[in-house]
Design an enzyme around this catalytic site. Structure first.
Site, PDB file in Angstrom:
ATOM      1  N   TYR A 243       0.847  -1.199   0.000  1.00  0.00           N
ATOM      2  CA  TYR A 243       0.000   0.000   0.000  1.00  0.00           C
ATOM      3  C   TYR A 243       0.885   1.252   0.000  1.00  0.00           C
ATOM      4  O   TYR A 243       0.672   2.183  -0.779  1.00  0.00           O
ATOM      5  CB  TYR A 243      -0.912  -0.035   1.229  1.00  0.00           C
ATOM      6  CG  TYR A 243      -1.785   1.182   1.384  1.00  0.00           C
ATOM      7  CD1 TYR A 243      -3.028   1.232   0.772  1.00  0.00           C
ATOM      8  CD2 TYR A 243      -1.369   2.268   2.145  1.00  0.00           C
ATOM      9  CE1 TYR A 243      -3.842   2.355   0.908  1.00  0.00           C
ATOM     10  CE2 TYR A 243      -2.169   3.389   2.285  1.00  0.00           C
ATOM     11  CZ  TYR A 243      -3.403   3.429   1.669  1.00  0.00           C
ATOM     12  OH  TYR A 243      -4.194   4.537   1.809  1.00  0.00           O
TER      13      TYR A 243
ATOM     14  N   GLU B 261     -29.908  13.183  21.391  1.00  0.00           N
ATOM     15  CA  GLU B 261     -28.647  12.667  20.849  1.00  0.00           C
ATOM     16  C   GLU B 261     -27.658  12.426  21.976  1.00  0.00           C
ATOM     17  O   GLU B 261     -27.735  13.092  23.002  1.00  0.00           O
ATOM     18  CB  GLU B 261     -28.016  13.717  19.913  1.00  0.00           C
ATOM     19  CG  GLU B 261     -28.949  14.238  18.864  1.00  0.00           C
ATOM     20  CD  GLU B 261     -28.276  15.242  17.927  1.00  0.00           C
ATOM     21  OE1 GLU B 261     -27.091  15.589  18.144  1.00  0.00           O
ATOM     22  OE2 GLU B 261     -28.949  15.665  16.975  1.00  0.00           O
TER      23      GLU B 261
ATOM     24  N   LYS C 273     -24.257  13.120  23.814  1.00  0.00           N
ATOM     25  CA  LYS C 273     -23.305  14.236  23.775  1.00  0.00           C
ATOM     26  C   LYS C 273     -21.917  13.620  23.744  1.00  0.00           C
ATOM     27  O   LYS C 273     -21.451  13.027  24.721  1.00  0.00           O
ATOM     28  CB  LYS C 273     -23.466  15.133  24.996  1.00  0.00           C
ATOM     29  CG  LYS C 273     -22.546  16.337  24.934  1.00  0.00           C
ATOM     30  CD  LYS C 273     -22.928  17.387  25.954  1.00  0.00           C
ATOM     31  CE  LYS C 273     -22.122  18.664  25.814  1.00  0.00           C
ATOM     32  NZ  LYS C 273     -20.699  18.501  25.710  1.00  0.00           N
TER      33      LYS C 273
ATOM     34  N   ASP D  80     -18.023  13.069  23.737  1.00  0.00           N
ATOM     35  CA  ASP D  80     -16.959  13.742  24.477  1.00  0.00           C
ATOM     36  C   ASP D  80     -15.701  13.807  23.623  1.00  0.00           C
ATOM     37  O   ASP D  80     -14.760  13.052  23.791  1.00  0.00           O
ATOM     38  CB  ASP D  80     -16.685  12.968  25.776  1.00  0.00           C
ATOM     39  CG  ASP D  80     -15.907  13.820  26.756  1.00  0.00           C
ATOM     40  OD1 ASP D  80     -15.702  15.019  26.471  1.00  0.00           O
ATOM     41  OD2 ASP D  80     -15.504  13.284  27.797  1.00  0.00           O
TER      42      ASP D  80
ATOM     43  N   TYR E 145     -23.323  16.516  13.540  1.00  0.00           N
ATOM     44  CA  TYR E 145     -24.595  16.705  14.223  1.00  0.00           C
ATOM     45  C   TYR E 145     -25.225  18.085  14.050  1.00  0.00           C
ATOM     46  O   TYR E 145     -26.287  18.346  14.583  1.00  0.00           O
ATOM     47  CB  TYR E 145     -24.457  16.425  15.718  1.00  0.00           C
ATOM     48  CG  TYR E 145     -23.256  17.103  16.362  1.00  0.00           C
ATOM     49  CD1 TYR E 145     -23.143  18.485  16.381  1.00  0.00           C
ATOM     50  CD2 TYR E 145     -22.241  16.354  16.941  1.00  0.00           C
ATOM     51  CE1 TYR E 145     -22.048  19.098  16.956  1.00  0.00           C
ATOM     52  CE2 TYR E 145     -21.143  16.963  17.531  1.00  0.00           C
ATOM     53  CZ  TYR E 145     -21.046  18.347  17.526  1.00  0.00           C
ATOM     54  OH  TYR E 145     -19.962  18.950  18.080  1.00  0.00           O
TER      55      TYR E 145
ATOM     56  N   LYS F 249     -25.978  16.932  31.208  1.00  0.00           N
ATOM     57  CA  LYS F 249     -24.674  16.363  31.544  1.00  0.00           C
ATOM     58  C   LYS F 249     -24.804  15.197  32.520  1.00  0.00           C
ATOM     59  O   LYS F 249     -25.661  15.201  33.398  1.00  0.00           O
ATOM     60  CB  LYS F 249     -23.788  17.456  32.183  1.00  0.00           C
ATOM     61  CG  LYS F 249     -23.524  18.640  31.268  1.00  0.00           C
ATOM     62  CD  LYS F 249     -22.566  18.300  30.159  1.00  0.00           C
ATOM     63  CE  LYS F 249     -21.166  18.182  30.655  1.00  0.00           C
ATOM     64  NZ  LYS F 249     -20.320  19.311  30.352  1.00  0.00           N
TER      65      LYS F 249
ATOM     66  N   CYS G 128      10.538  -6.597  50.305  1.00  0.00           N
ATOM     67  CA  CYS G 128       9.120  -6.923  50.266  1.00  0.00           C
ATOM     68  C   CYS G 128       8.468  -6.574  51.603  1.00  0.00           C
ATOM     69  O   CYS G 128       8.953  -7.007  52.654  1.00  0.00           O
ATOM     70  CB  CYS G 128       8.962  -8.409  49.964  1.00  0.00           C
ATOM     71  SG  CYS G 128       7.265  -8.979  50.134  1.00  0.00           S
TER      72      CYS G 128
ATOM     73  N   CYS H 153       7.538 -10.038  53.472  1.00  0.00           N
ATOM     74  CA  CYS H 153       8.471 -11.034  53.997  1.00  0.00           C
ATOM     75  C   CYS H 153       9.881 -10.482  54.168  1.00  0.00           C
ATOM     76  O   CYS H 153      10.762 -11.189  54.655  1.00  0.00           O
ATOM     77  CB  CYS H 153       8.500 -12.260  53.094  1.00  0.00           C
ATOM     78  SG  CYS H 153       9.275 -11.930  51.497  1.00  0.00           S
TER      79      CYS H 153
ATOM     80  N   CYS I 170       8.965  -9.520  44.348  1.00  0.00           N
ATOM     81  CA  CYS I 170       9.583 -10.163  45.500  1.00  0.00           C
ATOM     82  C   CYS I 170      10.059 -11.528  45.000  1.00  0.00           C
ATOM     83  O   CYS I 170       9.284 -12.271  44.400  1.00  0.00           O
ATOM     84  CB  CYS I 170       8.542 -10.329  46.607  1.00  0.00           C
ATOM     85  SG  CYS I 170       9.031 -11.518  47.852  1.00  0.00           S
TER      86      CYS I 170
ATOM     87  N   CYS J 178       7.182 -16.400  49.886  1.00  0.00           N
ATOM     88  CA  CYS J 178       6.646 -15.165  50.486  1.00  0.00           C
ATOM     89  C   CYS J 178       5.182 -15.410  50.865  1.00  0.00           C
ATOM     90  O   CYS J 178       4.382 -15.846  50.026  1.00  0.00           O
ATOM     91  CB  CYS J 178       6.748 -14.019  49.489  1.00  0.00           C
ATOM     92  SG  CYS J 178       5.887 -12.533  50.006  1.00  0.00           S
TER      93      CYS J 178
HETATM   94  S1  IVH Z   1     -24.914  20.603  18.877  1.00  0.00           S
HETATM   95  C1  IVH Z   1     -25.813  24.950  18.619  1.00  0.00           C
HETATM   96  N1  IVH Z   1     -24.789  18.045  19.339  1.00  0.00           N
HETATM   97  O1  IVH Z   1     -20.855  19.895  22.866  1.00  0.00           O
HETATM   98  C2  IVH Z   1     -25.507  23.585  19.026  1.00  0.00           C
HETATM   99  N2  IVH Z   1     -23.031  19.419  20.170  1.00  0.00           N
HETATM  100  O2  IVH Z   1     -21.290  22.743  24.531  1.00  0.00           O
HETATM  101  C3  IVH Z   1     -24.225  23.116  18.532  1.00  0.00           C
HETATM  102  N3  IVH Z   1     -21.259  18.189  21.320  1.00  0.00           N
HETATM  103  O3  IVH Z   1     -19.508  22.593  21.130  1.00  0.00           O
HETATM  104  C4  IVH Z   1     -23.770  21.868  19.127  1.00  0.00           C
HETATM  105  N4  IVH Z   1     -22.142  16.181  21.081  1.00  0.00           N
HETATM  106  O4  IVH Z   1     -18.583  20.265  20.578  1.00  0.00           O
HETATM  107  C5  IVH Z   1     -24.193  19.232  19.510  1.00  0.00           C
HETATM  108  N5  IVH Z   1     -24.805  15.753  19.644  1.00  0.00           N
HETATM  109  C6  IVH Z   1     -24.209  16.936  19.813  1.00  0.00           C
HETATM  110  C7  IVH Z   1     -22.980  17.076  20.497  1.00  0.00           C
HETATM  111  C8  IVH Z   1     -22.421  18.331  20.659  1.00  0.00           C
HETATM  112  C9  IVH Z   1     -21.113  16.879  21.552  1.00  0.00           C
HETATM  113  C10 IVH Z   1     -20.307  19.223  21.772  1.00  0.00           C
HETATM  114  C11 IVH Z   1     -19.982  20.267  20.744  1.00  0.00           C
HETATM  115  C12 IVH Z   1     -20.411  21.575  21.353  1.00  0.00           C
HETATM  116  C13 IVH Z   1     -20.511  21.257  22.800  1.00  0.00           C
HETATM  117  C14 IVH Z   1     -21.638  22.076  23.412  1.00  0.00           C
END
Ligand code: IVH
Length: 678
Positions: free
Chosen positions: A37, A118, A120, A122, A233, A321, A415, A418, A433, A438
């Protein structure tokens, strides 16, 4: 090479590389080696950069864009066409309910408002600008108005289309900003950290930091090596397209080729949003990536526009949250635990704190390297987290440390159990050890021997084992089978009844399956899975004891490390003596004929519901015939057994061309079918 041939070759190479990218990234089934590749890619890069062709060819859609480009001096600033907002937070059900009330008040309605819910994610929010369907640039959120140009880095993420497509004839807008979250899957994150450990690089604290660090590389060839993914999103600026609802928008995003999270749902009222929030808390640990909450969005775009914004957040959405999974506390002490194999493990005792809804007061520090890397001392203030898995870990120290100029905590030279010498073997991170007698090692060894996965001796816990060791009535696992009622009643708090019960459990445990017996021995690197493999392959104990390295290495699951520890174990006279005494006491593992049905070495994946028996039973049948059952479909899968309502595994099997067996066919090959009963 003439100009025309060069251009033809470029086209051919691009097609080839795109094809192999699909086999590698989407089908998980590469057809060519990495080096082949690389050769194709190098040839294409050379041709695209050659002087004769100069600027005549468009490289913006070439697969060469995925491997990274020349390092940058710094990131340029880039204004977003429409600001990147953040979300207001809700931390409780009440907060979520007041969000709904506020929305209804602003809309002046009593009727339920429809939402989309949805996960959220991270990760790191990014903005992608497409013009006439072509990715023009990608940037970080920055201060919401101006971000940093990380186009080169984002182009290395295979999931981000360089060109939007329109599978079902959707219009491609003239200009559109697509927003999403770049993240790293939890399993990829673990692999990345193991790799970094091997390479002597610092560990990333969590997948989010790893994603952020990867996107901030000025050298995009480094980013290209990081396992970044994205879910999209949201929409920013757009021209030439309008959507009726957020769900319509997400549907179109998918159609255009953007990854959209599969756990997004419509919710007809706020109570459904709250249910979803609780559901996601429960499912959080099983998702392959980290999420830190859920997001509720008003579905109708028209209603979103009526609600508008306040400061930097939309009034039509809220982030719900989850309880924090990181917090700070103090290391009050560092204690040393001595394990079954003599490994000394430093464990931090912390001032108890609540993390992610659970009280935490201890965290393993693994080994001296980990302590040195994090520069840890007793008395330090540290960040603790409960990551994707439940085990708490110390992320780093914070704040000014009174010990800043002191050496980090040192594992002792002797240790703590022992007093014997502690050594660190070459190539090992652990201190050990070296005293085989022991008491800590013996206790752990016996505890392992009697555990459920091993000899499964009921009523014999760590406390009682310690008591027996201290009083001198046992000193190795075999001694257990020579205990008398008098020995036991001589112990504090053990009456006649308990003594007789224990002797009866010992008696009952004398005929374990071969795999449980092997596991019970506590051979290094030989856990339940390897024990099972050994038992299947060799059938009788003597064959395992006498197996040489070569025979062991011929087994797929066994590498040099495991094979080495098995042969070493059975060469050690004291181990052979213990086994001999176990045999004399009547301990005799059940040795079956060597399983060799048609399924030996075959890997199965089960999906959907089987009519004749449970999945658990099907697994037992497959294993009894020498096959394996795995939970995910890969190119190494031999058969997928599909019951009713099968899931995505079936699709993956079809994609990979793996034979799919209906229930009847499965019964047939496992000899469970009912034949000639008419
Ligand atoms: S919508 C106007 N959808 O969370 C709305 N944000 O504090 C725009 N994030 O800055 C964001 N999952 O980085 C949206 N399903 C989701 C998300 C999401 C994570 C993050 C995003 C945003 C922060 C909001």
């Amino acid at each position: 090479m003439g100009k025309k041939t060069a251009i033809q070759r470029i086209e051919k190479l691009r097609d080839l590389i795109n094809y192999h990218n699909r086999r590698y990234y989407q089908l998980d089934d590469p057809e060519i080696s990495d080096s082949e590749y690389d050769r194709l890619m190098q040839e294409l890069i050379a041709l695209e950069n050659s002087d004769t062709l100069g600027k005549q060819i468009d490289i913006s859609l070439s697969p060469t864009q995925r491997v990274g480009a020349a390092p940058l001096g710094k990131f340029e600033s880039i204004p977003h066409l429409s600001p990147m907002l953040s979300l207001a937070n809700a931390f409780s059900e009440e907060d979520i309910l007041s969000f709904d009330e506020r929305v209804k008040r602003l809309l002046d309605t009593q009727e339920n408002v429809s939402f989309v819910v949805e996960p959220k994610l991270d990760g790191i929010g990014v903005n992608l600008l497409y013009e006439k369907g072509i990715l023009k640039y990608g940037s970080t959120r920055g201060d919401g108005a101006i971000g940093e140009d990380i186009t080169q880095n984002l182009k290395t993420i295979h999931a981000i289309p360089l060109k939007m497509k329109s599978a079902s004839g959707q219009v491609i807008p003239d200009k559109i900003e697509i927003r999403g979250e770049v993240y790293i899957r939890t399993d990829d994150f673990k692999k990345l950290n193991i790799q970094r450990l091997d390479d002597g690089d610092n560990q990333f604290a969590n997948p989010r930091n790893a994603a952020a660090g990867s996107l901030r590389q000025l050298d995009s060839t480094i980013t290209a090596k990081r396992p970044l993914s994205i879910f999209c999103y949201a929409i920013g600026f757009s021209e030439g397209i309008a959507f009726r609802t957020h769900l319509d928008f997400l549907q179109t995003l998918k159609d255009w080729g953007f990854p959209v999270n599969p756990h997004i749902n419509k919710a007809e009222d706020i109570h459904t949003c709250i249910e979803y929030y609780h559901e996601m808390i429960a499912r959080r640990e099983t998702l392959p990536y980290e999420i830190d909450g859920t997001v509720i969005k008003v579905d109708s775009i028209d209603t979103q526009n009526r609600l508008g914004f306040v400061s930097r957040s939309p009034r039509w959405a809220i982030a719900c949250k989850f309880a924090a999974t990181q917090t700070t506390t103090i290391i009050e002490d560092i204690i040393i635990q001595v394990g079954r194999t003599g490994v000394l493990t430093p464990v931090a005792q912390m001032k108890p704190v609540r993390v992610g809804g659970v009280m935490v007061s201890r965290a393993t520090l693994h080994n001296q390297d980990e302590i040195n890397n994090k520069k840890l001392h007793i008395g330090d203030t540290v960040i603790v987290q409960r990551a994707g898995d439940v085990i708490p870990q110390i992320v780093k120290t914070v704040g000014p440390s009174a010990h800043e100029n002191e050496q980090p905590f040192r594992i002792p030279d002797t240790c703590p159990m022992c007093g014997s010498r502690v050594v660190r073997l070459k190539g090992e991170a652990a201190h050990r050890c070296i005293n085989l007698d022991c008491p800590a090692q013996i206790r752990e060894n016996i505890t392992h021997f009697v555990s459920r996965g091993g000899m499964d001796i009921e009523g014999l816990g760590e406390k009682l084992i310690s008591q027996m060791l201290d009083s001198g009535i046992i000193s190795d696992p075999a001694d257990l089978y020579y205990l008398t009622e008098d020995d036991l009643t001589g112990l504090e708090r053990i009456g006649d009844v308990s003594a007789r019960n224990l002797l009866s459990s010992l008696e009952k445990s004398k005929t374990p399956s071969l795999e449980k017996f092997i596991f019970a021995l506590g051979i290094r690197h030989t856990g339940e899975h390897v024990s099972k493999v050994l038992a299947r392959r060799f059938g009788i104990l003597d064959n395992i004891v006498n197996a040489n390295g070569e025979e062991l290495l011929s087994i797929k699951e066994i590498g040099p490390e495991i094979s080495g520890s098995i042969t070493t174990f059975f060469r050690e006279p004291s181990n052979l003596r213990t086994m001999e005494r176990l045999k004399k006491a009547g301990v005799s593992p059940v040795e079956g004929p060597i399983a060799s049905g048609d399924l030996s070495g075959k890997t199965f994946v089960l999906t959907g519901t089987l009519q004749r028996f449970s999945r658990h039973k099907a697994k037992e049948i497959i294993e009894s015939l020498g096959g394996n059952v795995s939970s995910s479909v890969t190119k190494n899968t031999d058969y997928v057994v599909g019951g009713t309502s099968p899931g995505s595994k079936l699709d993956k099997a079809r994609l990979l061309g793996i034979p799919v067996l209906a229930e009847e066919a499965f019964l047939e090959i496992t000899g469970q079918g009912v034949r000639g009963t008419g």
